[in-house]
Design a protein around this motif. Sequence first.
Motif, short mmCIF file in Angstrom:
data_model
loop_
_atom_site.label_atom_id
_atom_site.label_comp_id
_atom_site.label_asym_id
_atom_site.label_seq_id
_atom_site.Cartn_x
_atom_site.Cartn_y
_atom_site.Cartn_z
N TYR A 134 -57.53 46.37 -69.37
CA TYR A 134 -58.78 47.00 -69.61
C TYR A 134 -59.74 47.70 -68.31
O TYR A 134 -59.76 48.94 -69.06
N VAL A 135 -58.95 48.33 -67.57
CA VAL A 135 -59.44 48.87 -66.41
C VAL A 135 -59.10 50.34 -66.75
O VAL A 135 -59.96 51.27 -67.21
N SER A 178 -61.24 46.52 -75.48
CA SER A 178 -60.61 45.58 -75.14
C SER A 178 -59.87 44.02 -76.01
O SER A 178 -59.14 43.74 -75.56
N TRP A 236 -56.76 42.73 -58.31
CA TRP A 236 -55.97 41.49 -59.38
C TRP A 236 -54.68 41.92 -59.27
O TRP A 236 -54.17 41.35 -60.73
N ASN A 250 -60.41 51.80 -70.02
CA ASN A 250 -61.57 52.37 -69.71
C ASN A 250 -61.49 54.13 -69.17
O ASN A 250 -62.17 54.35 -69.78
N CYS A 296 -50.25 47.68 -61.40
CA CYS A 296 -50.98 46.22 -62.18
C CYS A 296 -51.19 45.76 -60.28
O CYS A 296 -52.10 44.77 -60.56
N GLN A 332 -63.93 39.29 -65.82
CA GLN A 332 -64.10 40.88 -66.91
C GLN A 332 -63.82 39.27 -68.01
O GLN A 332 -64.01 39.69 -69.06
N THR A 351 -56.20 42.29 -67.20
CA THR A 351 -57.68 43.10 -66.11
C THR A 351 -57.51 44.67 -66.29
O THR A 351 -58.28 45.83 -65.55
N CYS A 352 -56.22 44.59 -65.56
CA CYS A 352 -55.27 45.84 -65.59
C CYS A 352 -55.50 46.62 -66.57
O CYS A 352 -55.69 47.95 -66.70
#
Length: 629
Positions: free
Chosen positions: A286-287, A307, A251, A290, A246, A341, A283-284
């Motif tokens: 979330y990625v 999320s 980010w 995904n 991360c 995001q 954010t990490c």
Amino acid sequence: PHCESTHRKSVLPLRVWRRAALSWVARCRALRAEYAMSHPRRLDLLLLVLYCAPWSRAASPDLDALAVSCPEGFGELRDPEYFDNFGRWQDRYGRDNLGLSGQFLGIYNMHIAPVLEEALRTCPAYVLEVMMNAVLRVEHDSGLDAARAWIRQIFGMRDAAFEAADATNRRKLQKLMAEWDIDIAAVYPKLLDIERLGPFPKLDAQDASVSSPSSRSPAEDDFCLGQRFFLYALDNSFYQPGTFSCLQGQWGTEVIMHHYFKHNCRTTDPEEADWFYVPLYGTCKYVALNANMSDQDGDLDSMDAISNKFIWEPLLDVLRQSKYYQRKEGKDHIFLFADGQGPRIWDSYDALRVESVFLSPESKCPTWGEPIRRHLDVKPCLSSWKDIVIPGHTDYARIEYMRKQNKPAEDRRLLMTFHGRSPGTHAGYGDCAVRGAIMGLKRHGPHVDVGGFVMDYPERKGDSHFCLVPAGTSPWTNHLYESFYAGCIPVILSDEYEVAFADELDWPSFSIKWPEVEVGDALYHYLEGLATYFPQQLVAMKASLERNACWFNWYSVDVQCSPYLLIQRRLKKLLGMRRSPPRFWTVDPEVFGSSASEPPLVFAHLRRPTRFKHVDGEASNFSYLRAVG
């Protein structure tokens, strides 16, 4: 590397050699797959020789200068060319690939550990480099404690190797240590409780878990401005896929601020805390979700819903049960969003935004999928009176590399540069008209360096007077903060971009803000005139840019200049404005409730029976408003 070096001796266009390089990549991958079928245990060695890394940013190093070269070899590794190939490849590797890190861990276990004494005697730099490349995998698979033990093992081997090395190997070790000083190897100890981030990097052994107020020096207390921060200890799932994974990229602020407050300005007593920092790698994660999208319950058909289920709803549940959050309605709580995001996808974002303090590099967030999109494409997601716009994260190794490319103003050959996505090259950038207008500026000549992605962008920034910073799919971009380290004066071409620390720093002294609607010939002539007729102003702006770079560098150790200092100053000012008592109740909290098992009075509002303005058919059960105890 073969295609690149051949191109330098050729008159053929670079694009021809790049096509050849892509063919070479395909052949590498085919050979690797073929070899894996018949030699699965030796694939790790082949990978280092044939793995097609990103296009080299610099010429291949002189073999005599390779720290990891090893003519004698050890164990099964006896071919000097293997070590030389590894050295060339390592020169371009950023220790940022989890799969490769696992390969290096396998190399250590299969080929080094069984003959460790011999390996350290003949090829100590190679052994240490392989082990350092494995840190990412160790931390991902086994956690921070295991990574800390691994790093300490590396340092112990390093010290022993220096003691035992002959003159040749000692020179190689010294070169390796110089290389580690400017790549992520220098950051690992700061995130593993061996050192710490900020201007006081030394961390005493007995203080490895927390820097308590009693152990802080007067200088440290002054730096914290007398403020004490309590750090929430969340479940480990909030920090996946891992600290070092991360940390990488823009980010990385999620990791940085978590580990900064772990050892700076911290108190372990929530009753004496001025602020509560809630660390999560939203954010990490979330990625990661995904990238590994899975419909576990059969009813989650969107990434945002996933999320919310695995990031934001668990966080809201933590806050619902926290008496320290409830007692002042979150006014003394701090949250960090590494981009826009988080606010965009979190459907319960409004539960926090009115009172809590937010840190984010993005003050304007896209309105994708929201009702307000009928009117606006972006909306404010920070409040100027309480929230703080922070710089994005630039990797430590990238900072150090760009500093090396920073040429004096009089030696720069390019007027301006920008390389990135634009309309026609990526579906998501079809409406980014400013980027399209920038591409049209290349008609003015080769000193206007614009186009798609290039691997030598840091070199081009260091060779250009101005770095163009256009909006992308949202107003902010980390191109702005990267330009500081290359000494390239940023030209901000994003009307909605609110820069970090705008009230504290003299941005007009080191940057240019230009209206999007005027991007075209007028911009070109302005920048060309500035470079041609006012070179001293250009030099002064560049000098101011370089002086102010430390305010945006998360790895700064300057006690007088770092992003931490400006954040703490802003929080100190806010603290003076927002000191407020807990919720007002007439009931005596000592006698509230019928037994010791009753929840504290601070949770009383969560048990209120009133529901405001019920609407027929409303699906919500107001899940936040349920008893805590």
